[in-house]
Write an enzyme that holds these catalytic residues in place. Structure first.
Site, mmCIF file in Angstrom:
data_model
loop_
_atom_site.group_PDB
_atom_site.id
_atom_site.type_symbol
_atom_site.label_atom_id
_atom_site.label_comp_id
_atom_site.label_asym_id
_atom_site.label_seq_id
_atom_site.Cartn_x
_atom_site.Cartn_y
_atom_site.Cartn_z
ATOM 1 N N LYS A 113 43.886 6.481 -9.341
ATOM 2 C CA LYS A 113 44.848 6.378 -8.226
ATOM 3 C C LYS A 113 46.014 5.497 -8.646
ATOM 4 O O LYS A 113 46.104 4.325 -8.272
ATOM 5 C CB LYS A 113 44.161 5.776 -7.000
ATOM 6 C CG LYS A 113 43.077 6.648 -6.424
ATOM 7 C CD LYS A 113 42.457 5.922 -5.241
ATOM 8 C CE LYS A 113 41.062 6.400 -4.930
ATOM 9 N NZ LYS A 113 40.233 5.313 -4.386
ATOM 10 N N ARG B 7 25.028 0.056 1.627
ATOM 11 C CA ARG B 7 25.906 -0.416 2.706
ATOM 12 C C ARG B 7 25.134 -0.746 3.981
ATOM 13 O O ARG B 7 25.584 -1.587 4.765
ATOM 14 C CB ARG B 7 26.982 0.621 2.998
ATOM 15 C CG ARG B 7 28.031 0.633 1.900
ATOM 16 C CD ARG B 7 29.162 1.566 2.198
ATOM 17 N NE ARG B 7 30.249 1.322 1.262
ATOM 18 C CZ ARG B 7 31.409 1.952 1.280
ATOM 19 N NH1 ARG B 7 31.650 2.864 2.213
ATOM 20 N NH2 ARG B 7 32.347 1.670 0.414
ATOM 21 N N GLY C 82 35.017 1.881 -5.460
ATOM 22 C CA GLY C 82 33.791 2.675 -5.350
ATOM 23 C C GLY C 82 33.320 3.214 -6.685
ATOM 24 O O GLY C 82 32.129 3.125 -7.023
ATOM 25 N N GLY D 288 39.762 0.158 -1.350
ATOM 26 C CA GLY D 288 41.125 -0.038 -0.846
ATOM 27 C C GLY D 288 41.299 -1.401 -0.202
ATOM 28 O O GLY D 288 42.328 -2.061 -0.372
#
Ligand code: ADP
Ligand code: MG
Length: 375
Positions: free
Chosen positions: A179, A42, A328, A351
């Site tokens: 999720k 990142r 992720g 997300g």
């Protein structure tokens, strides 16, 4: 670039940045173990934007959150290790302390925004992974400062809105992970644009339950069965296919490794799609022209249950389709199999990528569109 994208100012819309001080909101929420960065992906992903600015004479101050420090300073979430790595990669760039050390960040407090922009001449959002949050550092600075999306954010928007607006068909979405209720909204949105949907991971059990199959003690969300039933009916009515597993791998009631058909006996737990399903899912991916994948097909962290995810990852690498991976854990699985360079785009936002696909917009993009320099 899509219609929505066109109205968002880019770096060139900042005009001459020479001698200006530019605040760059980055996503430096890197994985850490005992104060050591385990993957600096990142940080490296923000370098093109930082270099673009510094090469043109701007001085850059970066700002990011790290972890969940709950609105107060916490040494565990200090930016020091990130700053040390950043100055190795981009000497002369400043980095603010963890934005979430102040409750004003998540609370989108105007007083916190005012403090962030002191001495700043322009703002750049390059934090795709945080741009679905209406936090102070995302939506605040563009209210007053000339603003732009950075190169990373621009790429993400381009790829993901491209999937939404003009995918090459057949377009297949492969969904898994754990999720479930978080992702049902995107299932609904994707059903409008895809030709077929492939569902594995823990996500499949609520759908299998809605179809009347036994799911044993697998992970599921009983209150979402109705939604899954409706999605299955809607897909049939609109001529789209939802592919569910035909065989499963997991443990039996005694906790021993076992293979099953589509129905699990009482007490069994499904932890991976079976080999027949993995082969069938691969065929769908190989025949597609566009594939979006979010969520592992099983508990791939356990070598006994990684085969389904590995087979799907390999198909993502082998297919001629345009391939995009978000999430992720999905990105981590690809990296574990050393296939991360074999897909067309690995999104830096989990997300955020789902929300952009679902809604076609993000609070951070909306804020940039209303910046003083936006046309
Ligand atoms: P992503 O980060 O790619 O969006 P999620 O966070 O939704 O994916 O889910 C990832 C997690 O889902 C992994 O830790 C994996 O172990 C878990 N998982 C996948 N399949 C199953 C399953 N059948 N049972 C339990 N956990 C599962
Ligand atoms: Mg995850």
């Amino acid at each position: 670039m899509t219609n929505v994208g066109e109205r968002i100012p880019t770096l060139a819309d900042l005009g001459d940045v020479g001698g200006k001080r530019v605040l760059v909101r980055t996503d430096f929420n890197v994985p850490m173990e005992d104060g050591v960065i385990t993957d600096d992906f990142r940080i490296r992903a923000a370098l093109p934007t930082i270099n673009w600015l510094t090469e043109r004479g701007a001085s850059v101050v970066a700002a990011s959150h790290l972890g969940r420090p709950k609105g107060k300073p916490d040494a565990k979430y200090s930016m020091d290790p990130v700053r040390a790595r950043l100055v190795e990669l981009a000497p002369g760039v400043d980095l603010m302390e963890n934005l979430r050390f102040d409750p004003g960040e998540e609370g989108n407090d105007p007083a916190f925004v005012a403090r962030l922009v002191v001495g700043i001449d322009a703002y750049v959002d390059d934090a795709f992974g945080a741009s679905h949050r209406a936090h102070a550092s995302i939506v605040g600075p563009p209210r007053t400062l000339p603003s732009a999306m950075g190169l990373l954010l621009e790429k993400e928007v381009d790829v993901l809105l491209g999937l939404r607006d003009k995918p090459a068909h057949p377009f297949v979405a492969v969904l898994g992970g754990s999720k479930i209720s978080d992702k049902l909204g995107v299932v609904e949105a994707l059903l409008r644009v895809v030709d077929s949907l492939v569902i594995g991971g823990a996500m499949c059990f609520t759908f299998l339950a809605a179809e009347g199959y036994g799911i044993g003690d697998s992970l599921w969300e009983p209150d979402q069965v109705g939604t899954c039933r409706r999605l299955l009916d809607e897909s049939k009515a609109s001529g789209k296919t939802i592919h569910l597993p035909e065989d499963l791998v997991g443990v039996d009631a005694a906790g021993n490794y076992a293979t099953f058909g589509r129905s699990l006996p009482d007490g069994a737990k499904g932890f991976d799609i079976g080999p027949g399903t993995a082969a069938a899912f691969s065929d769908v991916i190989m025949d597609a022209r566009t594939v979006f994948w979010n969520g592992p097909m099983g508990m791939f962290e356990d070598p006994r249950f990684e085969a389904g995810t590995r087979t799907v990852a390999q198909a993502m690498a082998d297919t001629k389709a345009f391939t995009v991976v978000g999430g992720g854990d999905s990105a981590a699985a690809l990296a574990q199999f050393r296939l991360d360079d074999e897909v067309d785009h690995v999104s830096t936002g989990g997300g955020a990528s789902l929300e952009l696909l679902e809604l076609g917009d993000l609070p951070g993009l909306e804020a940039l569109r209303h910046a003083p320099n936006a046309k």
